[in-house]
Scaffold this motif. Structure first.
Motif, mmCIF file in Angstrom:
data_model
loop_
_atom_site.group_PDB
_atom_site.id
_atom_site.type_symbol
_atom_site.label_atom_id
_atom_site.label_comp_id
_atom_site.label_asym_id
_atom_site.label_seq_id
_atom_site.Cartn_x
_atom_site.Cartn_y
_atom_site.Cartn_z
ATOM 1 N N TRP A 151 0.858 -1.146 -0.040
ATOM 2 C CA TRP A 151 0.073 0.224 0.129
ATOM 3 C C TRP A 151 0.838 1.262 -0.066
ATOM 4 C CZ3 TRP A 151 -4.217 1.600 -1.503
ATOM 5 C CH2 TRP A 151 -4.761 3.027 -0.964
ATOM 6 N N SER A 152 2.073 1.185 0.690
ATOM 7 C CA SER A 152 2.782 2.416 0.586
ATOM 8 C C SER A 152 3.649 2.722 -0.685
ATOM 9 C CB SER A 152 4.163 1.870 1.604
ATOM 10 O OG SER A 152 4.800 0.972 1.111
ATOM 11 N N MET A 153 3.513 1.861 -1.442
ATOM 12 C CA MET A 153 3.954 2.048 -2.835
ATOM 13 C C MET A 153 2.836 2.546 -3.887
ATOM 14 S SD MET A 153 5.635 -0.775 -5.824
ATOM 15 C CE MET A 153 7.076 -1.013 -4.864
ATOM 16 N N VAL A 154 1.519 2.170 -3.620
ATOM 17 C CA VAL A 154 0.428 2.390 -4.374
ATOM 18 C C VAL A 154 -0.620 3.414 -4.211
ATOM 19 C CG1 VAL A 154 0.779 0.219 -5.574
ATOM 20 C CG2 VAL A 154 -1.037 0.504 -3.808
ATOM 21 N N PHE A 155 -0.370 3.926 -2.760
ATOM 22 C CA PHE A 155 -1.587 4.552 -2.154
ATOM 23 C C PHE A 155 -1.818 6.025 -2.923
ATOM 24 C CE2 PHE A 155 1.892 6.631 0.028
ATOM 25 C CZ PHE A 155 1.327 8.124 0.072
ATOM 26 N N ALA A 156 -0.777 6.613 -3.477
ATOM 27 C CA ALA A 156 -0.761 7.691 -4.477
ATOM 28 C C ALA A 156 -1.719 7.691 -5.573
ATOM 29 C CB ALA A 156 0.623 8.559 -4.257
ATOM 30 N N ASP A 157 -1.068 6.358 -6.219
ATOM 31 C CA ASP A 157 -1.898 6.207 -7.648
ATOM 32 C C ASP A 157 -3.342 5.750 -7.257
ATOM 33 O OD1 ASP A 157 0.544 6.008 -9.667
ATOM 34 O OD2 ASP A 157 1.499 5.061 -7.925
ATOM 35 N N CYS A 158 -3.630 5.170 -6.234
ATOM 36 C CA CYS A 158 -4.974 4.853 -5.979
ATOM 37 C C CYS A 158 -5.865 6.087 -5.605
ATOM 38 C CB CYS A 158 -5.297 3.931 -4.761
ATOM 39 S SG CYS A 158 -4.583 2.248 -5.227
ATOM 40 N N LYS A 159 -5.234 6.861 -4.853
ATOM 41 C CA LYS A 159 -5.917 8.446 -4.727
ATOM 42 C C LYS A 159 -6.127 9.141 -5.693
ATOM 43 C CE LYS A 159 -5.477 12.380 -1.511
ATOM 44 N NZ LYS A 159 -4.478 12.988 -0.666
ATOM 45 N N ALA A 160 -5.249 9.197 -6.692
ATOM 46 C CA ALA A 160 -5.219 9.815 -7.946
ATOM 47 C C ALA A 160 -6.201 8.911 -9.081
ATOM 48 C CB ALA A 160 -3.930 10.064 -8.716
ATOM 49 N N GLN A 161 -6.676 8.006 -8.564
ATOM 50 C CA GLN A 161 -7.477 7.012 -9.610
ATOM 51 C C GLN A 161 -6.536 6.499 -10.809
ATOM 52 O OE1 GLN A 161 -11.214 9.130 -10.115
ATOM 53 N NE2 GLN A 161 -12.093 8.367 -8.208
ATOM 54 N N ARG A 162 -5.234 6.344 -10.881
ATOM 55 C CA ARG A 162 -4.491 5.723 -11.819
ATOM 56 C C ARG A 162 -4.557 4.390 -11.621
ATOM 57 N NH1 ARG A 162 -1.270 10.324 -10.828
ATOM 58 N NH2 ARG A 162 0.096 9.185 -9.116
ATOM 59 N N LEU A 163 -4.738 4.063 -10.403
ATOM 60 C CA LEU A 163 -4.972 2.493 -9.923
ATOM 61 C C LEU A 163 -6.003 2.257 -9.152
ATOM 62 C CD1 LEU A 163 -1.183 1.544 -9.223
ATOM 63 C CD2 LEU A 163 -2.247 1.321 -11.427
ATOM 64 N N ALA A 164 -6.655 0.952 -8.925
ATOM 65 C CA ALA A 164 -7.713 0.773 -8.072
ATOM 66 C C ALA A 164 -7.629 -0.452 -7.376
ATOM 67 C CB ALA A 164 -9.062 0.819 -8.926
ATOM 68 N N LEU A 165 -8.204 -0.499 -6.382
ATOM 69 C CA LEU A 165 -8.240 -1.863 -5.639
ATOM 70 C C LEU A 165 -9.046 -2.649 -6.293
ATOM 71 C CD1 LEU A 165 -8.583 -0.502 -1.943
ATOM 72 C CD2 LEU A 165 -6.554 -1.419 -3.154
ATOM 73 N N ALA A 166 -8.607 -4.014 -6.432
ATOM 74 C CA ALA A 166 -9.285 -5.135 -7.205
ATOM 75 C C ALA A 166 -10.268 -6.130 -6.216
ATOM 76 C CB ALA A 166 -8.373 -5.868 -7.937
ATOM 77 N N GLY A 167 -9.974 -5.781 -4.909
ATOM 78 C CA GLY A 167 -10.548 -6.500 -4.269
ATOM 79 C C GLY A 167 -10.870 -5.995 -2.707
ATOM 80 N N ASP A 168 -11.726 -6.498 -1.910
ATOM 81 C CA ASP A 168 -11.964 -5.885 -0.621
ATOM 82 C C ASP A 168 -10.793 -6.042 0.547
ATOM 83 O OD1 ASP A 168 -12.614 -8.467 0.016
ATOM 84 O OD2 ASP A 168 -14.776 -8.055 -0.089
#
Length: 299
Positions: A250-267
């Motif tokens: 999560w420390s690697m991708v949280f900024a991308d998820c916040k910017a909606q470049r990436l998204a969580l695939a599961g819960d």
């Protein structure tokens, strides 16, 4: 044989006077004479003619040895200076063994925060697989080992010799490239559709965490392995290109998820939580290493 004997002999050959040579070498005349005799005893032959009453002359053996003495003295002096320089550098160097992903995430944050302590010193980072980082610590090739901690990962370090700090907590999350609507391009759902899966090579700690999680999770999705790689950084790029789902810190991708470049695939049931531990020997380390440990312990 001592370096000072060689230096005494060279000065004596230049000055051709025991008295003058002793003055230049800052020793008494008798002490200087004893050191020349000690050199001759080591050589096994007289090096200086005695009893001629005039300026000091060298024996044939002394003449032959003079050039060798000069080379030896210069080489020994240079080696001593190099060793002193190396010792000084080592005193200002701390070696940290860790994995490539931790070097990119946790250690990168440290480098910013610990700059005042590292001024005048150097943090030498060596990235290895988990077992290798532990081995470097056990062989005294590293001051610290920064590793993942989880029940699925066996870290066998003798508690009588080593101690640790828990320096961070993180989680592996399944991520995919995001669509224009901010949804995961590849995501887990109730249907039986196979999801393209970007897997880690089995020797990676992250790979063992994910495979253990999938093997023991009753909610594990149906996955189709399309890539296996030994680099989280590479998987990060593959995910961005829409090639599939990867479990990334999560420390690697949280900024991308916040910017909606990436998204969580599961819960949250798909997440793998873990700690990050910093291990060190219980013996006292160098001043810089101890200062870093103290700063991290007080975080």
């Amino acid at each position: 044989m001592q370096l000072k004997w060689l230096e005494d002999f060279i000065v004596l050959a230049q000055e051709r006077s025991f008295t003058r040579a002793a003055e230049l070498r800052h020793v008494t005349h008798p002490a200087f004479g004893r050191r020349i005799r000690a050199l001759e005893a080591w050589a096994g032959t007289p090096l200086v003619e005695r009893g001629n009453g005039g300026p000091v002359t060298l024996t044939p053996a002394g003449q032959s040895f003079l050039e060798t003495a000069g080379h030896l003295a210069r080489s020994l002096t240079q080696s001593h200076e190099e060793l002193q320089s190396l010792a000084g550098r080592q005193a200002r160097t701390v070696t940290l063994a860790t994995g490539r992903t931790l070097a990119r995430t946790v250690v990168a944050d440290w480098l910013v925060r610990l700059q005042p302590i590292l001024q005048g010193g150097e943090l030498c980072i060596r990235t290895r697989a988990l077992a290798d980082t532990v081995g470097m610590l056990e062989r005294n090739e590293a001051d610290f080992s920064l590793v993942y901690h989880h029940p699925a990962l066996a870290i066998r370090l003798d508690a009588r010799q080593f101690t640790h700090l828990t320096v961070a907590s993180d989680r592996l999350v399944p991520v995919s490239r995001a669509t224009a609507q901010g949804q995961a391009l590849h995501r887990f759902g109730p249907d039986a559709t196979l999801v393209p899966y970007l897997a880690y090579a089995p020797q990676l700690a992250l790979g063992r965490l994910v495979e253990d999680h999938l093997a023991n999770n009753p909610h594990a999705p149906r996955l189709q392995r399309v890539v296996e790689c030994d680099s989280a950084d590479a998987h990060y790029e593959y995910v961005q290109k829409g090639l599939g789902v990867a479990w990334l810190p999560w420390s690697m991708v949280f900024a991308d998820c916040k910017a909606q470049r990436l998204a969580l695939a599961g819960d949250a049931r798909m997440e793998v939580r873990f700690d990050v531990r910093l291990y060190r020997p219980k013996r006292r380390l160098g001043p810089l290493a101890e200062a870093l440990w103290k700063a991290l312990a007080q975080r």
